[in-house]
Scaffold this motif. Structure first.
Motif, PDB file in Angstrom:
ATOM      1  N   ASN A   1       0.836  -1.227   0.000  1.00  0.00           N
ATOM      2  CA  ASN A   1       0.000   0.000   0.000  1.00  0.00           C
ATOM      3  C   ASN A   1       0.864   1.268   0.000  1.00  0.00           C
ATOM      4  OD1 ASN A   1      -2.355  -1.563   0.069  1.00  0.00           O
ATOM      5  ND2 ASN A   1      -2.482  -1.465   2.296  1.00  0.00           N
TER       6      ASN A   1
ATOM      7  N   ASP B   1      -3.489  -1.682  -2.625  1.00  0.00           N
ATOM      8  CA  ASP B   1      -3.488  -2.874  -3.502  1.00  0.00           C
ATOM      9  C   ASP B   1      -2.610  -2.698  -4.745  1.00  0.00           C
ATOM     10  OD1 ASP B   1      -5.007  -4.415  -1.820  1.00  0.00           O
ATOM     11  OD2 ASP B   1      -6.752  -4.590  -3.143  1.00  0.00           O
TER      12      ASP B   1
ATOM     13  N   ASP C   1       0.150  -6.556  -4.387  1.00  0.00           N
ATOM     14  CA  ASP C   1       1.127  -5.574  -3.886  1.00  0.00           C
ATOM     15  C   ASP C   1       2.173  -6.133  -2.925  1.00  0.00           C
ATOM     16  OD1 ASP C   1      -1.250  -5.835  -2.444  1.00  0.00           O
ATOM     17  OD2 ASP C   1      -1.161  -3.846  -1.586  1.00  0.00           O
TER      18      ASP C   1
ATOM     19  N   ARG D   1      -9.721  -5.778   5.985  1.00  0.00           N
ATOM     20  CA  ARG D   1     -10.391  -5.388   4.733  1.00  0.00           C
ATOM     21  C   ARG D   1     -11.890  -5.196   4.966  1.00  0.00           C
ATOM     22  NH1 ARG D   1      -6.678  -6.041   0.247  1.00  0.00           N
ATOM     23  NH2 ARG D   1      -8.236  -6.013  -1.379  1.00  0.00           N
TER      24      ARG D   1
HETATM   25  N1  HSE Z   1      -3.314  -4.279  -0.021  1.00  0.00           N
HETATM   26  C1  HSE Z   1      -3.565  -5.211   1.031  1.00  0.00           C
HETATM   27  C2  HSE Z   1      -4.550  -4.594   2.026  1.00  0.00           C
HETATM   28  C3  HSE Z   1      -2.270  -5.527   1.723  1.00  0.00           C
HETATM   29  O1  HSE Z   1      -4.353  -3.451   2.403  1.00  0.00           O
HETATM   30  O2  HSE Z   1      -5.511  -5.239   2.418  1.00  0.00           O
HETATM   31  C4  HSE Z   1      -2.400  -6.552   2.811  1.00  0.00           C
HETATM   32  O3  HSE Z   1      -1.105  -6.810   3.326  1.00  0.00           O
END
Ligand code: HSE
Length: 300
Positions: free
Chosen positions: A12, A18, A129, A177
């Protein structure tokens, strides 16, 4: 026997939800060998719970590759020795996925190019990512579109280091999330596009003065900050201790600050702050890993 070393990663990077990620010099070292039968999984040097049966993530990642290339191993021995703390936002699961997939690819006789391995890994992880920098190293910009995963990796100048501040509790990515909204205002989307673009330009050009603005984000950190005890105060303190840009690493709870010089005074100041405020956090100063996953193969 296949030996793989996969770096930790921080995803991130503030505005690049992502999309952006960077590899760091903490490693998961994995040894895999095809044996005559059975599944023998060993885990060294960790207090974290890691399943030693078919639920093991390295093993599951290997099966994805074996299925793709129709290879049936007789049996497998997997030995894992990881320095990457689990479920802390430092890419521990991506390191297992990349390590398992690379090991399976070697055992099967190198049928897959890395362009396919990264697609399988991003699909398994759900976002690209972390797996991007785990495989290619450096600073990565990545994208998943339909079946394709595109990753561009750039080496970052070695004087830029990362302080990672890791608490003694974990936050699972899946949970983290769940706190995110289904939609955001148009202006917030524009805010993130511009800030993520500035962050990339600043890191690639080495203009560290723009990292602080580049990490500003409106897509995930405002929603996740409540998962971290003392979030605002910790961020403020990193800046007064000399951070060039601070963000929540991946889905947290680790917080990362970019530094250029004053590495040990930053560490001392943050550790002092954590002790005074009874926060059980540790601070490590890490290099950016510009190499990515390293594979070595020995014939028996
Ligand atoms: N891009 C993902 C999130 C990374 O922020 O959920 C998780 O490590």
């Amino acid at each position: 026997m296949v030996k793989i070393r996969v770096p930790a990663t921080s995803a991130n990077m503030g505005a690049g939800f992502d999309t952006l990620g960077i590899a760091l010099n903490l490693y998961n070292r994995i040894e895999v060998e095809e044996i005559s039968s059975g599944l023998d999984i060993r885990v060294l040097n960790t207090a974290d719970y890691i399943p030693l049966d078919e639920r093991n993530l390295i093993y599951r990642a290997m099966l994805v590759v074996f299925k793709e290339v129709r290879y049936k191993p007789r049996g497998l021995r997997i030995v894992q020795n990881s320095e990457i703390p689990m479920t802390r936002g430092l890419g521990s699961s991506s390191a297992c996925i990349i390590g398992g997939m690379l090991a399976a690819n070697v055992i099967a006789g190198h049928p897959l190019p890395y362009s396919r391995i990264i697609e399988l890994a991003a699909k398994m992880e759900g976002h690209p990512d972390n797996v991007g920098p785990a495989l290619f190293g450096g600073f990565c910009v990545s994208l998943m579109a339909d079946e394709r995963t595109i990753v561009h990796s750039t080496k970052i100048r070695p004087h830029i280091k990362c302080a990672v501040m890791i608490p003694d509790y974990f936050v699972a990515t899946r949970k983290s999330r769940e706190v995110l909204p289904d939609s955001v205002p148009f202006r917030d989307a524009v805010f993130n596009i511009s800030h993520a673009s500035i962050l990339q330009a600043a890191l690639i050009s080495g203009d560290v003065s723009q990292l602080r603005i580049g990490v500003q984000d409106r897509l995930h950190q405002p929603y996740r900050r409540n998962c971290i005890d003392g979030f605002d105060e910790i961020f403020e303190r990193t800046y007064s201790a000399g951070s060039l840009g601070t963000y929540l690493s991946g889905s947290g709870p680790t917080v990362l600050s970019f530094l250029d010089g004053n590495y040990s005074s930053f560490k001392a100041e943050m550790e002092n702050f954590f002790t005074k405020n009874s926060h059980k956090w540790t601070c490590k100063i890490l290099d950016i890993d510009n190499v990515g996953a390293v594979v070595s193969e020995t014939k028996r």
